[in-house]
Design a protein around this motif. Structure first.
Motif, mmCIF file in Angstrom:
data_model
loop_
_atom_site.group_PDB
_atom_site.id
_atom_site.type_symbol
_atom_site.label_atom_id
_atom_site.label_comp_id
_atom_site.label_asym_id
_atom_site.label_seq_id
_atom_site.Cartn_x
_atom_site.Cartn_y
_atom_site.Cartn_z
ATOM 1 N N PHE A 18 29.579 -61.565 -55.149
ATOM 2 C CA PHE A 18 29.263 -60.186 -55.530
ATOM 3 C C PHE A 18 28.581 -60.105 -56.900
ATOM 4 N N SER A 19 28.630 -61.205 -57.666
ATOM 5 C CA SER A 19 28.026 -61.161 -59.006
ATOM 6 C C SER A 19 26.519 -60.950 -58.944
ATOM 7 N N PHE A 20 25.863 -61.477 -57.905
ATOM 8 C CA PHE A 20 24.421 -61.281 -57.784
ATOM 9 C C PHE A 20 24.083 -59.802 -57.596
ATOM 10 N N LEU A 21 24.921 -59.105 -56.823
ATOM 11 C CA LEU A 21 24.718 -57.680 -56.600
ATOM 12 C C LEU A 21 24.847 -56.892 -57.905
ATOM 13 N N PHE A 22 25.908 -57.148 -58.662
ATOM 14 C CA PHE A 22 26.109 -56.441 -59.926
ATOM 15 C C PHE A 22 25.019 -56.792 -60.933
ATOM 16 N N THR A 23 24.613 -58.058 -60.946
ATOM 17 C CA THR A 23 23.536 -58.455 -61.861
ATOM 18 C C THR A 23 22.247 -57.727 -61.518
ATOM 19 N N LYS A 24 21.927 -57.664 -60.235
ATOM 20 C CA LYS A 24 20.709 -56.980 -59.786
ATOM 21 C C LYS A 24 20.745 -55.508 -60.168
ATOM 22 N N ASN A 89 15.579 -61.006 -54.491
ATOM 23 C CA ASN A 89 16.732 -60.202 -54.094
ATOM 24 C C ASN A 89 18.011 -61.023 -54.151
ATOM 25 N N SER A 90 19.134 -60.336 -54.098
ATOM 26 C CA SER A 90 20.432 -60.996 -54.297
ATOM 27 C C SER A 90 20.758 -61.972 -53.175
ATOM 28 N N SER A 91 20.313 -61.695 -51.952
ATOM 29 C CA SER A 91 20.572 -62.604 -50.844
ATOM 30 C C SER A 91 19.851 -63.929 -51.034
ATOM 31 N N GLU A 92 18.598 -63.871 -51.463
ATOM 32 C CA GLU A 92 17.844 -65.100 -51.713
ATOM 33 C C GLU A 92 18.492 -65.920 -52.821
ATOM 34 N N ALA A 93 18.922 -65.239 -53.875
ATOM 35 C CA ALA A 93 19.580 -65.941 -54.979
ATOM 36 C C ALA A 93 20.853 -66.633 -54.500
ATOM 37 N N GLY A 94 21.625 -65.926 -53.678
ATOM 38 C CA GLY A 94 22.853 -66.514 -53.154
ATOM 39 C C GLY A 94 22.598 -67.704 -52.258
ATOM 40 N N MET A 95 21.508 -67.661 -51.478
ATOM 41 C CA MET A 95 21.185 -68.773 -50.606
ATOM 42 C C MET A 95 20.802 -70.015 -51.395
ATOM 43 N N ALA A 248 27.288 -63.292 -50.891
ATOM 44 C CA ALA A 248 26.117 -62.685 -51.528
ATOM 45 C C ALA A 248 25.208 -62.031 -50.498
ATOM 46 N N CYS A 249 25.061 -62.680 -49.355
ATOM 47 C CA CYS A 249 24.215 -62.126 -48.299
ATOM 48 C C CYS A 249 24.763 -60.801 -47.787
ATOM 49 N N PHE A 250 26.048 -60.760 -47.471
ATOM 50 C CA PHE A 250 26.644 -59.535 -46.966
ATOM 51 C C PHE A 250 26.669 -58.430 -48.018
ATOM 52 N N ALA A 251 26.869 -58.805 -49.278
ATOM 53 C CA ALA A 251 26.837 -57.799 -50.346
ATOM 54 C C ALA A 251 25.455 -57.163 -50.440
ATOM 55 N N GLY A 252 24.416 -57.996 -50.325
ATOM 56 C CA GLY A 252 23.062 -57.461 -50.361
ATOM 57 C C GLY A 252 22.776 -56.542 -49.191
ATOM 58 N N VAL A 253 23.279 -56.901 -48.004
ATOM 59 C CA VAL A 253 23.052 -56.092 -46.811
ATOM 60 C C VAL A 253 23.765 -54.745 -46.912
ATOM 61 N N ARG A 256 22.695 -53.003 -50.846
ATOM 62 C CA ARG A 256 21.296 -52.848 -51.241
ATOM 63 C C ARG A 256 20.351 -52.688 -50.058
ATOM 64 N N GLY A 257 20.929 -52.552 -48.867
ATOM 65 C CA GLY A 257 20.126 -52.260 -47.699
ATOM 66 C C GLY A 257 19.259 -53.397 -47.211
ATOM 67 N N GLU A 258 19.597 -54.646 -47.563
ATOM 68 C CA GLU A 258 18.820 -55.792 -47.084
ATOM 69 C C GLU A 258 19.174 -56.052 -45.616
#
Length: 384
Positions: A18-24, A89-95, A248-253, A256-258
């Motif tokens: 979830f840190s990627f989401l908050f950072t974004k 995006n946060s999903s790419e960063a998490g991957m 991170a992927c699910f948080a972005g989806v 953030r609507g990814e």
């Protein structure tokens, strides 16, 4: 891995995911250097409070040695990660973070002489392929720089994990985490001010992100990470970064609507399955080692802790017979392996020689434990 290490790994994965989401969210309002100053300020206040109430204690130790750790995290890792997340995006960063176990496994071979079996590496590769399926690599000109910065963050995290394993023998997780947070706040605040970018901006996005990342992601997660590295091999602890990718992927989806498709669902399933199998295998290996380690009447199959290396040695019946032939008693072997005055030398073939000046023991690392290859008194001709 023990259940405490596994539980810590899941907590770290969810917090970091979830840190990627908050950072974004925060970077929509602040520049990276200023935001890093915010998050480490919150973490520093927390650790100073813990120090004040006696939760964190210090002893007379050479804390200056921690610079080898701090340079990779928090400085390099968060510098590269934050600037990278600002561009993708946060999903790419998490991957991309899923690459950490790959890098750690390679570095561990050369820097720690730690190896695993072929099944472990196959599962590791399977987990990474699952992470690739989650979001894939879209190397366009627009976000290529962001992905390169995230790749540098991955290497920084891998070097941090390796160095933390070495330093965890001398410093506690509380000590390491304290100096990481304080150094991060001082460094990023000074750099932000010198660059003329520092500003005070308090809104729901910056405050919530600073609180989450400062308390949970910086303080709590890194304490748990340092605890994991202290009690398990980096090869095993780094596996949880694949679970971070899923979170991170699910948080972005969700937030953030990814978009997510069938290949992402398949990737999540593969990652979780590979992580589950590797966790079960590591626990079975440990259980088997200790089941075989019951001390019998003839002192065969004894477990001895090697202080220099922070691992247990399994003394098999064959190795015990070799000791008898060499005239070395079990007490003498324990003395050389458990003594803090002994020296360890990694040989070219990956084996480790431990000596106290009187007795030499040759050890073979395997699956998180050590096996005795041979032992001899100094001056005796070696026969392996």
């Amino acid at each position: 891995m023990s259940w405490k290490v596994v539980l810590a790994g899941f907590c770290v994965s969810f917090i970091f995911g979830f840190s990627f989401l908050f950072t974004k969210n925060a970077l929509d309002h602040l520049n990276p250097l200023t935001f890093l100053s915010y998050r480490f300020f919150v973490a520093s206040v927390l650790f100073v409070a813990l120090k004040f109430f006696g939760v964190v204690r210090f002893e007379k130790k050479p804390y200056w040695k921690l610079w080898r750790l701090i340079i990779f995290q928090p400085i390099l890792y968060f510098l590269f990660e934050t600037m990278g997340v600002a561009r993708i995006n946060s999903s790419e960063a998490g991957m991309i973070v899923a690459l950490i176990p790959i890098i750690v496994n390679v570095l561990a071979i050369f820097m720690l002489r730690e190896r695993a079996d072929s099944i472990h590496y196959a599962l590791l590769l399977t987990g990474f392929l699952g992470s690739v399926l989650i979001v894939g690599f879209d190397l366009t000109a627009q976000n290529l720089l962001g992905k390169l910065l995230m790749l540098l963050a991955v290497f920084s995290a891998a070097f941090y994990t390796i160095n933390a394993r070495k330093l965890s023998k001398e410093f506690t997780p509380e000590e390491i985490s304290f100096f990481m947070m304080i150094t991060g706040f001082i460094f990023f605040t000074l750099v932000s001010m010198l660059a003329g970018q520092f500003k005070l901006l308090l809104n729901v996005h910056t405050v919530s992100a600073a609180m989450y990342l400062g308390i949970l992601s910086s303080a709590v997660a890194f304490y748990l990470l340092n605890y994991m590295v202290k009690h398990a091999s980096p090869i095993l602890t780094s596996l949880f970064s694949n679970l971070t990718t899923v979170v991170a992927c699910f948080a972005g989806v969700v937030f953030r609507g990814e978009r997510i498709g069938s290949e992402q669902i398949l990737g999540v399933t593969i990652v979780l399955a590979s992580l589950f199998v590797m966790t079960i295998r590591s626990r079975q290996t440990k259980t088997e080692s200790f089941d075989h380690g019951k001390v019998t009447h003839d002192n065969e199959n004894t477990i001895i802790h090697v202080n220099l290396l922070g691992k247990n040695l399994l003394l098999t019946p064959h190795a015990y017979q070799r000791m008898i032939e060499r005239g070395v008693s079990l007490e003498e072997l324990k003395k050389v392996l458990e003594s803090e005055d002994s020296r360890a030398l990694v040989q070219r073939n990956g084996r480790i020689k431990v000596s106290d000046g009187h007795i030499e023991a040759i050890l073979q690392p395997s699956a998180g434990v050590l096996y005795l290859v041979t032992v001899m008194k100094k001056g005796e001709r070696r026969r392996i």
